[in-house]
Design a protein around this motif. Sequence first.
Motif, short mmCIF file in Angstrom:
data_model
loop_
_atom_site.label_atom_id
_atom_site.label_comp_id
_atom_site.label_asym_id
_atom_site.label_seq_id
_atom_site.Cartn_x
_atom_site.Cartn_y
_atom_site.Cartn_z
N THR A 312 36.79 44.65 38.12
CA THR A 312 37.45 44.07 39.24
C THR A 312 36.99 44.17 41.21
O THR A 312 37.62 46.54 39.89
N ILE A 313 37.17 44.08 41.56
CA ILE A 313 37.21 45.06 42.64
C ILE A 313 38.18 44.44 43.90
O ILE A 313 38.59 42.87 43.76
N ILE A 314 39.30 45.53 44.35
CA ILE A 314 40.27 44.62 45.16
C ILE A 314 39.94 44.67 46.25
O ILE A 314 39.67 46.52 47.04
N ASP A 315 38.99 44.66 46.79
CA ASP A 315 38.72 44.53 48.57
C ASP A 315 39.38 44.19 49.97
O ASP A 315 40.47 43.65 49.28
N PRO A 316 39.92 45.20 50.81
CA PRO A 316 40.62 45.09 51.73
C PRO A 316 40.79 43.82 52.76
O PRO A 316 42.14 44.07 52.97
N TYR A 317 39.15 43.28 52.74
CA TYR A 317 39.51 42.39 53.75
C TYR A 317 39.39 40.90 52.73
O TYR A 317 40.33 40.16 52.81
N VAL A 318 38.51 41.08 51.45
CA VAL A 318 38.22 39.69 50.74
C VAL A 318 39.95 39.14 50.12
O VAL A 318 39.68 38.17 49.55
N GLY A 319 40.00 40.54 49.45
CA GLY A 319 40.74 40.50 48.73
C GLY A 319 40.60 40.56 46.98
O GLY A 319 39.56 42.02 47.13
N LYS A 320 40.99 39.98 45.97
CA LYS A 320 40.65 40.12 44.54
C LYS A 320 38.83 39.76 44.10
O LYS A 320 38.73 38.75 44.12
N LEU A 321 38.53 40.82 44.08
CA LEU A 321 36.83 40.06 43.35
C LEU A 321 36.60 40.33 42.04
O LEU A 321 37.12 41.61 41.58
N SER A 322 36.46 39.22 41.47
CA SER A 322 36.00 39.75 39.91
C SER A 322 34.59 39.38 39.53
O SER A 322 34.48 38.48 39.93
N LEU A 323 34.17 40.63 39.34
CA LEU A 323 32.86 40.12 39.03
C LEU A 323 32.32 39.31 37.14
O LEU A 323 33.01 39.87 36.43
N PHE A 324 31.44 38.94 37.08
CA PHE A 324 31.06 38.12 36.31
C PHE A 324 29.95 37.78 35.09
O PHE A 324 29.27 37.40 36.23
N ARG A 325 29.41 37.75 34.05
CA ARG A 325 27.99 37.56 33.90
C ARG A 325 28.18 36.56 32.99
O ARG A 325 29.71 35.35 32.13
N VAL A 326 27.28 35.05 33.69
CA VAL A 326 27.59 33.77 32.93
C VAL A 326 26.52 33.49 31.98
O VAL A 326 25.46 34.38 32.02
N TYR A 327 27.29 33.33 30.42
CA TYR A 327 26.26 33.56 29.63
C TYR A 327 26.08 31.98 28.92
O TYR A 327 25.08 31.69 28.12
N SER A 328 26.64 30.86 29.93
CA SER A 328 25.70 29.96 29.30
C SER A 328 26.15 28.74 30.30
O SER A 328 27.37 28.95 31.64
N GLY A 329 25.42 27.43 30.86
CA GLY A 329 26.01 26.74 32.33
C GLY A 329 25.54 27.36 33.23
O GLY A 329 24.90 28.42 33.31
N ILE A 330 25.83 26.55 34.61
CA ILE A 330 26.14 26.87 35.52
C ILE A 330 27.69 27.12 36.42
O ILE A 330 27.97 26.05 35.79
N ILE A 331 27.40 28.24 37.02
CA ILE A 331 29.01 28.07 37.25
C ILE A 331 29.49 27.91 38.84
O ILE A 331 28.02 28.13 40.09
N LYS A 332 29.76 26.33 38.83
CA LYS A 332 29.65 26.23 40.56
C LYS A 332 31.07 26.34 41.52
O LYS A 332 32.18 26.43 41.12
#
Length: 691
Positions: A312-332
């Motif tokens: 998790t990154i708290i970005d001062p401009y975008v807000g909270k960013l949640s980094l993720f790894r996709v293990y199956s399928g497609i995240i759209k």
Amino acid sequence: MKIYKSEQIRNIVLLGHGGSGKTTLVEAMAHVDGIVKRQGKVEEGNTISDFDKEEIKRGFSISTSCIPIEWQDCKLNLLDAPGYFDFVGEAKQATRVADSAIVVVSGRSGVEVGTEKAFEYAEEMEIPKIVFVTDMDDDNADLNKVLNQLKDIFGKSIAPFQVPIKEDEHFVGFVNIIKMEGRRFVKDHVEPCEIPEDLMDEVNEVREMILEAVAESDEALMEKYFEGEAFTLEEIQNALHNGVIDGSIIPVLCGSGTNNTGVTVLMDSLVKYMPSPREEHTSVYGEDPDTGEEVEVFCDIEHEATALVFKTIIDPYVGKLSLFRVYSGIIKKDMQLMNVNKDQKEKANHIYVLRGREQFEVDEIHAGDIGAFAKLTDVSTGDTLCDPAKLVKLPGISFPESLAYRAVLPIKKGEEEKMTSGIHKLMEEDPTINIILDTENHQELLYGVGGQHLEIVKSKLLDKFKVEIELVKPRIPYRETIKAKGQVRGRHKKQSGGHGQYGDVVMEFEPSGDREKPFVFEEKIVGGSVPKNYFPAVEKGLIESVDRGALAGYKVVGVKATLVDGSYHPVDSSEMAFKMATIAAFKEAMKVCKPIILEPIASVHVVVPDDYMGDIIGDLNKRRGRVMGMNPVKGKQEVVAEVPMGEMYGYSTDLRSMTQGRGMFTLSFERYDEAPAEIQTKVIEDRAQDK
């Protein structure tokens, strides 16, 4: 950035000792790829990996950054993890979602503690490794020394793929052992060259070692090897690829991140030898959140979407960013996902690919790839997000226990709430930070992995939230008890016109033998000298009394109180009067029943290599510890001891210093024991000064 198939992706974590050159190597790869026009330097604070203010100020990595590089029609997701031990949580996050690791070793410094830790992290997650020996442009670099160290510590799986070419002690090129071709560095590229005659013996020896490893990977190749038939380049590369994946081969390459030498070969090797998500994690296993049954998750875009938030990154401009790894399928984009850990639906309004501080919005992320969500409502590091049609909870991230702690307080009065709020926001980014309210000592305790970690939290609070804090030594929760038996009388008598107040108790106080309970109450009243309806009032008086002892004001434990006699007045007696009489009796008892200070004793488990056993035991003895036993643990020794908690302050830093970072420990409260006389005196004096 274009969409890549799972077969084209390489998720690679860079691990190694702090200062070994990981960030410089990532910068060199980005320069080779053309992402950056001018190669940045850590000391100048202009690398794409280290973009946080604290990293720029201090000159080393604090957080893991993701740098995707497009190379040979593949996408290399480079996860640049910190090497300093205080930020092990970041390394654990990156290793959790990586399919392979580059272990960076300085050719000048050789194998260090951080190198050993890097191997441990990779082996814990069972991912293949490649070693890159950097700083080969340094005149003091010695690849043979590094190789011998690697083989001594990590065994025969270490396989050098290159032999350096030196002229006048300068690193000018290398021999590619796989292709048996020389390479010479010319400005920013390499050119073919003849293999120097004086290197042929060394080259042939290394080549034979590689061919033996190739032969052992397959029966047909073994037969071919014994018949003296030469392997084709394709056979060698395929066998090495399989050997790297199963861990039987750990390639060693060399070069220099600073001078950008050997970097292209490394990137080619990552594509050629390192596994794609389809190879390393064709499927992984989670559990059904309702039944707890095992669920297989396939790395395939045809299956339902499943992703793990690993940072998790708290970005001062975008807000909270949640980094993720996709293990199956497609995240759209705009997809409805279920947060299985929180049992809450989330909508992925924006999806990004991150490259350091840069963010590129995309419409989808495929199985095996890494992306980032923005502004999700209630998502934390370690959460699984998946298609509501198929719920599955993936294993989270194993973080180290945070055992370094300080009491924390704001410099300016009235900023307590602002301080706590800031720390909680930092905890979203870094799960190894914790804050606990010690109600007994009226302190907030800030926990981290090490002293440097806590100092960085302090610095971030000032920079991001404008709160200046002070870190001080915490108070120890001592206890008080009695050692002797005694009978005392407590009387509360007051007359003020009308109804007065009258309560009279005779009580016996003695040690109860159970220091886990404040007190045990009994009554042995004969003849109704104290009516039964006042017994609860006596007990209430005890409850109030044990909250504050007579010696230093600490809580009282291990007391048995027996009501044996007393008297009452039919008009003036009341519950309040008997409660006050009991409090008076308790105070008297604490004078005559030999009160003492008890100190908390911790059960400490220290795991260290054999070489440090003497130092560790000697140090525990100095801390008034008692060694209870020793056990072998994965090639190391575990020392089990009982140590006063007051003596364990700062132990995480001291242990790291004694063992060069190789030692680790856990600590848990065991019981309370009588403190030595000199400690009791000091505790009482210190407490008096605090008042």
